[in-house]
Structures are given as structure tokens and as C-alpha cells.
Design an enzyme around this catalytic site. Sequence first.
Site, PDB file in Angstrom:
ATOM      1  N   CYS A  46     -69.781  40.352  32.648  1.00 20.25           N
ATOM      2  CA  CYS A  46     -69.232  39.875  31.497  1.00 20.25           C
ATOM      3  C   CYS A  46     -68.916  38.280  31.937  1.00 20.25           C
ATOM      4  O   CYS A  46     -68.936  37.971  32.941  1.00 20.25           O
ATOM      5  CB  CYS A  46     -67.878  40.737  31.139  1.00 20.25           C
ATOM      6  SG  CYS A  46     -66.501  40.585  32.227  1.00 20.25           S
ATOM      7  N   ALA A  89     -66.386  37.865  34.296  1.00 24.00           N
ATOM      8  CA  ALA A  89     -66.812  37.870  35.878  1.00 24.00           C
ATOM      9  C   ALA A  89     -67.212  36.567  36.130  1.00 24.00           C
ATOM     10  O   ALA A  89     -67.269  35.974  37.355  1.00 24.00           O
ATOM     11  CB  ALA A  89     -67.737  38.980  35.768  1.00 24.00           C
ATOM     12  N   ARG A 138     -65.823  40.647  45.641  1.00 24.68           N
ATOM     13  CA  ARG A 138     -66.445  39.421  46.096  1.00 24.68           C
ATOM     14  C   ARG A 138     -66.396  39.247  47.606  1.00 24.68           C
ATOM     15  O   ARG A 138     -65.073  39.169  48.163  1.00 24.68           O
ATOM     16  CB  ARG A 138     -65.835  38.210  45.114  1.00 24.68           C
ATOM     17  CG  ARG A 138     -65.825  38.605  43.529  1.00 24.68           C
ATOM     18  CD  ARG A 138     -67.400  38.327  43.111  1.00 24.68           C
ATOM     19  NE  ARG A 138     -67.970  36.938  43.223  1.00 24.68           N
ATOM     20  CZ  ARG A 138     -69.327  36.636  43.482  1.00 24.68           C
ATOM     21  NH1 ARG A 138     -70.101  37.527  43.359  1.00 24.68           N
ATOM     22  NH2 ARG A 138     -69.666  35.351  43.551  1.00 24.68           N
ATOM     23  N   HIS A 147     -69.542  31.060  33.315  1.00 26.53           N
ATOM     24  CA  HIS A 147     -70.009  29.864  34.080  1.00 26.53           C
ATOM     25  C   HIS A 147     -69.744  28.555  33.211  1.00 26.53           C
ATOM     26  O   HIS A 147     -69.165  27.704  33.703  1.00 26.53           O
ATOM     27  CB  HIS A 147     -71.258  29.785  34.648  1.00 26.53           C
ATOM     28  CG  HIS A 147     -71.852  31.138  35.339  1.00 26.53           C
ATOM     29  ND1 HIS A 147     -73.429  31.647  35.220  1.00 26.53           N
ATOM     30  CD2 HIS A 147     -71.086  31.855  36.208  1.00 26.53           C
ATOM     31  CE1 HIS A 147     -73.393  32.794  35.896  1.00 26.53           C
ATOM     32  NE2 HIS A 147     -72.188  32.859  36.406  1.00 26.53           N
TER      33      HIS A 147
HETATM   34  S1  CFN Z   1     -73.175  35.161  38.366  1.00 27.78           S
HETATM   35 FE1  CFN Z   1     -74.532  33.993  40.008  1.00 27.78          FE
HETATM   36  S2  CFN Z   1     -73.481  32.238  40.842  1.00 27.78           S
HETATM   37  S3  CFN Z   1     -76.633  33.491  39.497  1.00 27.78           S
HETATM   38 FE2  CFN Z   1     -76.403  34.349  41.360  1.00 27.78          FE
HETATM   39  S4  CFN Z   1     -76.288  32.954  43.127  1.00 27.78           S
HETATM   40 FE3  CFN Z   1     -75.719  36.744  41.582  1.00 27.78          FE
HETATM   41  S5  CFN Z   1     -75.072  38.063  39.945  1.00 27.78           S
HETATM   42 MO1  CFN Z   1     -73.744  38.458  41.763  1.00 27.78          MO
HETATM   43  S6  CFN Z   1     -72.067  36.943  41.158  1.00 27.78           S
HETATM   44 FE4  CFN Z   1     -73.611  35.961  42.515  1.00 27.78          FE
HETATM   45 FE5  CFN Z   1     -74.310  33.550  42.378  1.00 27.78          FE
HETATM   46 FE6  CFN Z   1     -75.682  31.984  40.942  1.00 27.78          FE
HETATM   47 FE7  CFN Z   1     -73.655  36.220  40.065  1.00 27.78          FE
HETATM   48  S7  CFN Z   1     -72.938  34.391  44.084  1.00 27.78           S
HETATM   49  S8  CFN Z   1     -74.632  37.620  43.334  1.00 27.78           S
HETATM   50  S9  CFN Z   1     -77.798  36.125  41.932  1.00 27.78           S
HETATM   51  N1  CFN Z   1     -74.712  35.384  41.434  1.00 27.78           N
HETATM   52  C1  HCA Z   2     -70.533  40.041  38.527  1.00 22.71           C
HETATM   53  C2  HCA Z   2     -70.387  39.993  39.969  1.00 22.71           C
HETATM   54  C3  HCA Z   2     -71.316  40.436  40.781  1.00 22.71           C
HETATM   55  C4  HCA Z   2     -71.514  41.975  40.679  1.00 22.71           C
HETATM   56  C5  HCA Z   2     -72.118  42.646  41.744  1.00 22.71           C
HETATM   57  C6  HCA Z   2     -72.646  44.128  41.744  1.00 22.71           C
HETATM   58  C7  HCA Z   2     -71.142  40.071  42.304  1.00 22.71           C
HETATM   59  O1  HCA Z   2     -71.173  39.366  37.930  1.00 22.71           O
HETATM   60  O2  HCA Z   2     -69.944  41.041  37.767  1.00 22.71           O
HETATM   61  O3  HCA Z   2     -73.068  44.362  40.612  1.00 22.71           O
HETATM   62  O4  HCA Z   2     -73.062  44.615  42.519  1.00 22.71           O
HETATM   63  O5  HCA Z   2     -72.096  39.397  43.072  1.00 22.71           O
HETATM   64  O6  HCA Z   2     -69.994  40.439  42.684  1.00 22.71           O
HETATM   65  O7  HCA Z   2     -72.631  39.979  40.382  1.00 22.71           O
END
Ligand code: CFN
Ligand code: HCA
Length: 528
Positions: free
Chosen positions: A51, A54, A85, A182
Site C-alpha cells: 500500500c 508501505a 524490513r 514513494h
Molecule cells: S517498494 Fe521498492 S524501493 S521498487 Fe524494489 S528496489 Fe522491492 S517491493 Mo519490497 S520494499 Fe523493496 Fe526496493 Fe525499489 Fe519494494 S527495497 S524489495 S523490488 N522494493
Molecule cells: C511492502 C514491503 C515489501 C514486502 C515484501 C514481501 C518488502 O511493499 O509492503 O511481500 O515479501 O520488501 O518488505 O515489499
Amino acid sequence: MNVRNIVLDKYGAKVYKNRKEHIIEINEETKQQPIAANTRSIPGIMTNRGCCYAGCKGVVLGPLKDVLVLTHGPIGCGFYSWGTRRNKAKPQDGRNFIEYCFSTDLQESDIVFGGEKKLRQAIKEAIEIFNPKCIMICSTCPVGLIGDDIHAVAAETEREYGISCMAFSCEGYKGVSQSGGHHIANNTLMKKVIGTGDAEPTKKFTINILGEYNIGGDGWEVERILKRIGYEIITIFTGNGSYETMKNAHMANLNIVQCHRSINYIAEMMKTKYGVDWIKVNFIGLDAIKQSLRDMATYFGDKELMERTEAVIADELANIAEEKEYYYSKLKGKTAAIYVGGSRSHHYQNLLADFGVKTVLAGYEFAHRDDYEGREVIPTIKEDADSKNIEHLEVTKDEQKYHAYLTEEQYEELKTKIPLEQYGGMIKTMDDNSIVVDDLNHFETEEFVKLLKPDMFFSGIKDKYVLQKAGVYSKQLHSYDYSGPYAGFNGAINFARDVTMGLYTPAWGLVTPPWKNKSTLKAKLVGG
Ligand code: CFN
Ligand code: HCA
């Protein structure tokens, strides 16, 4: 066999119509087609998306170690976005707030009578106990619904306590995914933090690292390499990052962008406001790292820096050569599926290719069309007085209104005057017959796995165990399970080691699930 159609054909007409726009089976023709992305998930479908909260609190703000990030909401949101996280941080001036989870823990009575009082009280307690220089308040869904004015409370806090306090209206229901969060985080950091410091850099080649959240220590490995070459890193957005260093971000010569999806807004706004150039980098995968380091040296155009870059690359590669060869021999010829948020599904294909693994299925939870199709950017357009709405000046083919509020005609006109820069795009880097899926859901995950039979599936917690129960080795690419770093030269070896262990563990052969031997559901035919 058209795998895409086999899966789509199982849907009813309405869902079929929607999902067909989100799935591409790659060939010469489909490579040129648009893919639907960044749209609302179909209600009832088991999407993996998160969401807005998040994206704002969990991803962008959460890692800031000297900021007391306070979740205004029920405890679950604060706890989940903290406990799951794996962003690591070392203390800054003796502080490390990321070890704490701060929340107002809203209860039913607060929802009925309003939560501002509780928020004020939480801030008072937080200041008395922790004495932070900066508090960031993040809203969860109910806060937006009951209308608590977190911005007024933040302004009050600044007046009363003389510290910095910012509010983020990142209620979970806003937008279609994490992506909106973001954007909200980026806008406020740009408005209220970046540019407020004046610490002069000490070295010649100064950079900020954008979109690196130090999951499993990735940022530390990247920092190690860059420091070896001689770069000064002013700040990192936001892994192991801090309010104090972020204030000086505008002093850097160059922004390097690892995760473009989550932070392109800041890169562009800093270019417009402070003239700081940015380049896209990727420190996941050996070829990608080499390319990124060379691009950086080329940007600065300094002979010594270029030589130092080559020397470090050669030394780092020599250090890992033996292990690389070993893991290559174990992984070569295997196939993978990758399904992560908005950038890793592309980045990790480079790393897998280093070890001879081919990606047959890839998707993003919330990427935008440019992350799939590539991006056309008009590099520098000066802000003009009439375009009051221009937030930043990135102009992309599919999203020009969203990013820069240009009309179609204005965009077309600009395009003829200024050469476009092209970059990125996962689809064009993938082989024919591989599948790209936007906003993959649990049904499609299972169906594609049956048809494509990948040796490994990289994803998140929501489908890790579904896949493992289906007998497919699955690794979390959000949290790296309990491992990391996977970025950089050493990270590549860590990754290959973990994947090799996962694939070759004897555990796969020790259990036979009941459904492998006999059907668990009995269907009775009615009426012959
Ligand atoms: S929101 Fe982003 S910020 S887009 Fe990427 S590299 Fe994932 S979904 Mo989980 S939270 Fe995480 Fe980053 Fe960019 Fe999210 S650190 S693993 S692919 N990510
Ligand atoms: C998020 C955070 C997440 C969830 C990871 C998952 C992360 O966007 O809610 O579903 O295993 O990296 O912590 O993307």
C-alpha cells in the site's frame, strides 16, 4: 505453446479483458507493444501488492536512522513495516532509531473521538525520552478517514519544541500500490530536507546514492567499492541514511540511481533545482556493476578516476573468480522466475545471467510502463513561468501528464526540438518466449509455474511457501530471507552461494506431499 493464452483462457470474460493487457509473451512483435501497468488491481484477485503507507514509511522513510518515524495508526501497520524490513543501519551520533518501532497505537475510541490528542501525547513522550532532531509522522488508512490533521500537529511540534517535524499523508488506500507512497515521501524530502544543510564536501568526486535501501547490507557493499575508487558519498537515500547527511545532498556533483522506480522524482527535482545530474546505475550483477562504475568514471571524465576504476574492477573480479566459476558450474542452464516490486525483477536478471541462469518469467508488483518498456526522457528543459504545475521536468512518453503536466501537444512539440534519451526497460532485454506479467497474482503464479516449470522462483513472503509446497525452490528477493548483501562483487557470490544451497538441499527429496501420490479432492459427477 502459447503459455500466456493458456493461462488467460482460464479467466472469465471480464477478468480476461483486464488481465490480457498486463501479460506479454515476448517475441519481435509483442516487444513493441505497450503493457498495462500502474493500474488498480481487480478486487478479489490475490495480488501481492502493498500500500501507499508501505511505500512511504516502510520503504523510503523507515531506514533513516536519526529520524524518529512515527506511525499514526493501529499498531499492525507500524509493526509490519518495521519488523519485516531488513534495512540495516549503523548508529549516527550515537543514535539509531531504526531499532525502535514508534506508533500511536490507535484504538477504537480514538477513531470515534479523534486521534490528534494521542498523536500530540506520543510526540511529547518521544521527545522526552529520545530527544530526536527530527520526527516524521506517517498516516495510516483510518487517520485519513477520520480527518486528523497531522500537518497541523507537525507545525505545532516545530513551534513548541524547536525541532524539525514533517507529516506525510500516505494513507494506505491512496493510489493503486506502494508507488504513490514513494512519491509522497520524495516530495516532502525534497521540499523540507534536501538543500537545508551547508557542509562542504572534502573530495573531488562527490555523489549521492539514490534508491539504495541497504537491505541485507547491500548499500554497505556498494559504498565499500565506491570508496575504494575514491568517491565521497554525501548521503544515501535512504539505506543507512540520515536526516543530517540528506540535508547536504545538493552539494554532490552527481546522483547515482539504483532503484529508479522509488526515487526518480528526487533525481529529477534535484536536477531542476540544483543542477545535480543523475545517471542510472545497477550494482546487482557483475556486468551491470562494471558498466555502472565505468559510466560514473566517464561522467566525471577524469583520467585518474578511470584508471582507478579499472584497477578496482580487476582486483574485485580476481578476488571472486574462483568462487564465481564454481557456482557457475552448479547453476548453469537453470531457469528462474522473478516477481518483485518495481526494480529488482529487472536488476536480478543480470546477476542470474552471470551464473548461467535464464529468466523465463518476470514481473513487477507496481512498476510503471517505463520500467517495462523503457523511457524516453527529454533531458533538460528549463522551467518556464507558465508551467506552474511542473514538479520536475522528466517527460516520458506514457506518463507525461503525471510527471510534468505537459499536454500531449506540448510533449510532441518538445520532442521535435530536443533529442530524447532512451534507457531502461525490462522487456527489451528479455529473450523470446519468456513471459512478462504486471501485478502477478496467486492464480497466475501457480499456473505459470505448472507450465514453465522454473527451477527457482524469486519473490516475497506472500507466495514463498505456496511455491515451496509446489516443490519449487523459492527465495525472497525483498528481504533476502536472512541473508545478504547481494549487491556488489561480494554480494554476487553470496547470492550464488545461497541459491546453490537452496537448489541442492537434500530436503526436496525427503518429503512427498500427499497430493503427489493421490488426488485429495473427489469430484462426483451429477447426472451422468
Ligand atoms: S517498494 Fe521498492 S524501493 S521498487 Fe524494489 S528496489 Fe522491492 S517491493 Mo519490497 S520494499 Fe523493496 Fe526496493 Fe525499489 Fe519494494 S527495497 S524489495 S523490488 N522494493
Ligand atoms: C511492502 C514491503 C515489501 C514486502 C515484501 C514481501 C518488502 O511493499 O509492503 O511481500 O515479501 O520488501 O518488505 O515489499
